[in-house]
Scaffold this motif. Structure first.
Motif, PDB file in Angstrom:
ATOM      1  N   GLU A 172       1.232  -1.206   0.093  1.00 32.68           N
ATOM      2  CA  GLU A 172       0.167   0.502  -0.050  1.00 32.68           C
ATOM      3  C   GLU A 172       0.482   1.334   0.105  1.00 32.68           C
ATOM      4  N   THR A 173       2.156   1.289   0.251  1.00 30.93           N
ATOM      5  CA  THR A 173       2.730   2.009   0.241  1.00 30.93           C
ATOM      6  C   THR A 173       3.402   2.643  -0.740  1.00 30.93           C
ATOM      7  N   ALA A 174       3.737   1.513  -1.524  1.00 33.09           N
ATOM      8  CA  ALA A 174       4.418   1.725  -2.657  1.00 33.09           C
ATOM      9  C   ALA A 174       3.306   2.622  -3.670  1.00 33.09           C
ATOM     10  N   GLU A 175       1.922   2.161  -3.469  1.00 32.24           N
ATOM     11  CA  GLU A 175       0.947   2.499  -4.544  1.00 32.24           C
ATOM     12  C   GLU A 175       0.327   3.509  -3.563  1.00 32.24           C
ATOM     13  N   HIS A 176       0.119   4.485  -2.771  1.00 37.58           N
ATOM     14  CA  HIS A 176      -0.124   5.795  -2.602  1.00 37.58           C
ATOM     15  C   HIS A 176       1.630   6.284  -2.686  1.00 37.58           C
ATOM     16  N   ARG A 177       2.480   5.938  -2.910  1.00 37.64           N
ATOM     17  CA  ARG A 177       3.726   6.585  -3.201  1.00 37.64           C
ATOM     18  C   ARG A 177       3.183   6.579  -4.985  1.00 37.64           C
ATOM     19  N   ALA A 178       3.231   6.366  -5.739  1.00 35.33           N
ATOM     20  CA  ALA A 178       2.576   5.758  -7.620  1.00 35.33           C
ATOM     21  C   ALA A 178       1.715   7.282  -7.661  1.00 35.33           C
TER      22      ALA A 178
ATOM     23  N   GLU B 167      -4.157  -0.502 -17.353  1.00 35.39           N
ATOM     24  CA  GLU B 167      -3.289  -1.312 -16.236  1.00 35.39           C
ATOM     25  C   GLU B 167      -1.443  -1.494 -16.325  1.00 35.39           C
ATOM     26  N   ASP B 168      -0.873  -1.190 -17.426  1.00 33.91           N
ATOM     27  CA  ASP B 168      -0.241  -1.439 -17.550  1.00 33.91           C
ATOM     28  C   ASP B 168       1.012  -0.297 -17.734  1.00 33.91           C
ATOM     29  N   LYS B 169       0.248   0.988 -17.536  1.00 36.29           N
ATOM     30  CA  LYS B 169       0.866   2.436 -17.390  1.00 36.29           C
ATOM     31  C   LYS B 169       0.885   2.965 -16.182  1.00 36.29           C
ATOM     32  N   ALA B 170      -0.385   2.619 -15.608  1.00 39.17           N
ATOM     33  CA  ALA B 170      -0.816   3.293 -14.120  1.00 39.17           C
ATOM     34  C   ALA B 170      -0.466   2.411 -12.750  1.00 39.17           C
ATOM     35  N   THR B 171      -0.587   2.202 -11.782  1.00 43.01           N
ATOM     36  CA  THR B 171      -0.279   1.656 -10.930  1.00 43.01           C
ATOM     37  C   THR B 171      -1.894   0.514 -10.175  1.00 43.01           C
TER      38      THR B 171
ATOM     39  N   ALA C   5      -6.636   0.847   0.757  1.00 43.55           N
ATOM     40  CA  ALA C   5      -5.344   1.075   1.907  1.00 43.55           C
ATOM     41  C   ALA C   5      -5.020   2.717   1.508  1.00 43.55           C
ATOM     42  N   ALA C   6      -4.486   2.575   0.125  1.00 42.44           N
ATOM     43  CA  ALA C   6      -3.683   3.777  -0.104  1.00 42.44           C
ATOM     44  C   ALA C   6      -4.286   4.835  -0.181  1.00 42.44           C
ATOM     45  N   ARG C   7      -6.116   4.797  -0.139  1.00 40.83           N
ATOM     46  CA  ARG C   7      -7.256   5.440  -0.920  1.00 40.83           C
ATOM     47  C   ARG C   7      -7.144   6.119  -0.044  1.00 40.83           C
TER      48      ARG C   7
END
Length: 362
Positions: A38-44, A217-221, A226-228
């Protein structure tokens, strides 16, 4: 929390399974909590772009010659003044002024409005709008099951979307909506979101959800709930059931600006809200930043230096952007900002009161 077998699958359920998402029951829907980190998703989302399934949200249409007047009566905002192609954040309030849901209303045509409700409140909003529109020449129809909602959020969102749409995005302002094609699929393209970043919410038919998702899907994470939640918390955006409830006044939540007491005519809750506007609120919503590493969580008590309870945390989490735990909390009236702590499992965690939002994009 384990997913309940009775929960509704969104049109993207199989996609989430294929991405090994952790699925949970959220407001009666099977939703991705996270895909990996979720941290990686947040930072993306903060640095590039994130892709969200928001198909659990409610899409309720109000149509007819009296649609604008019906919404003026039903909601606290002045929707008849909303221009075609624009959106407005507003609220559905009870007669006593308590918030039944916070909403975004889009005006798609002169006599056509799209009301987007929180998933948990979809039935409440639909029933209330139907009841309140009864005296107007307007029809209320819940079309949520026919729609999927895919969000693309982050600084790269506009570029990614521009590459696959015929819609003139340069002319699409924040809180505006237009029709267009996305990856060959008909969509309503809204420049709205719940992350604090620039981004878009794409309303498409349920049958087209997978095609739209696969376009990005292959351009955005892919990004889960949780990250939302941590993204909207950093942006100081309220979440129903946390900062907003039926026992909460818009004025307590620092959202009195959405209550249009000067609009023509009456509306549900006007008398109570006018009285609240004229009286200092008994509590106030603030931002907290922890000095240590332990995160305040919903329901934790805010205490004074001598340990006296003086408030309650409504949302809290570690902030990937700030590198510190943050929270929103209601403080009792008259409580000073200095010398406060949050009771984190029996131990005080010193906090600083700060202005909201915690994060604002440049």
């Amino acid at each position: 929390m384990p997913a309940e077998p009775s929960a509704v699958k969104t049109p993207l359920y199989d996609v989430h399974l294929g991405l090994s998402a952790q699925l949970v029951d959220f407001a009666g829907h099977l939703m991705p909590l996270r895909y990996a980190s979720e941290t990686a998703e947040h930072r993306a989302v903060r640095t590039a772009a994130g892709l969200f399934d928001l198909s659990h949200m409610g899409e309720i249409f109000v149509t007819g010659p009296g649609a604008a007047a019906a919404l003026d009566y039903a909601l606290v905002g002045n929707l008849s003044a909303l221009a075609v192609g624009r959106a407005r954040y507003t609220m559905l309030c009870a007669h006593d002024g308590g918030v039944l849901d916070d909403l975004i209303v889009y005006r798609l045509a002169d006599a056509t409005f799209l009301v987007v409700a929180n998933a948990a409140n979809r039935a409440v909003v639909g029933a209330a709008l139907t009841e309140r529109a009864a005296g107007f020449d307007a029809a209320v129809e819940d079309r949520s099951d026919a729609y999927a909602l895919v969000a693309l959020q982050g600084p790269d969102a506009a570029g990614l979307l521009a590459a696959v749409t015929d819609a003139p995005l340069d002319g699409l302002r924040y809180y505006a909506i237009m029709a267009g094609r996305v990856g060959g699929v008909d969509a309503l393209i809204a420049r709205t979101g719940y992350t604090g970043e620039d981004g878009f919410e794409l309303f498409v038919s349920a049958e087209d959800a997978v095609a739209v998702w696969k376009t990005f899907e292959d351009k955005a994470t892919p990004t889960g709930l949780a990250a939302r939640d941590s993204l909207r918390l950093e942006a100081g955006m309220p979440l129903y059931g946390h900062e907003l409830t039926a026992e909460t006044s818009p004025f307590e939540a620092n959202l009195g600006r959405v209550v249009k007491l000067d609009k023509p005519g009456d509306f549900v809750g006007k008398a109570a809200l006018a009285a609240q506007a004229a009286t200092p609120p008994g509590r106030r919503l603030v931002g907290l930043v922890a000095r240590g590493r332990r995160a305040p969580r919903q329901g934790y008590a805010v205490v004074t230096a001598d340990g006296t309870p003086c408030g309650v945390v409504t949302s809290g989490a570690p902030s990937p952007t700030l590198g510190r735990p943050i929270a929103m909390a209601y403080l009792d009236g008259g409580v000073a900002d200095e010398g406060l702590a949050v009771d984190v499992r029996g131990r005080p965690e010193a906090v600083d009161v700060v202005a909201l939002p915690f994060y604002k994009r440049s």
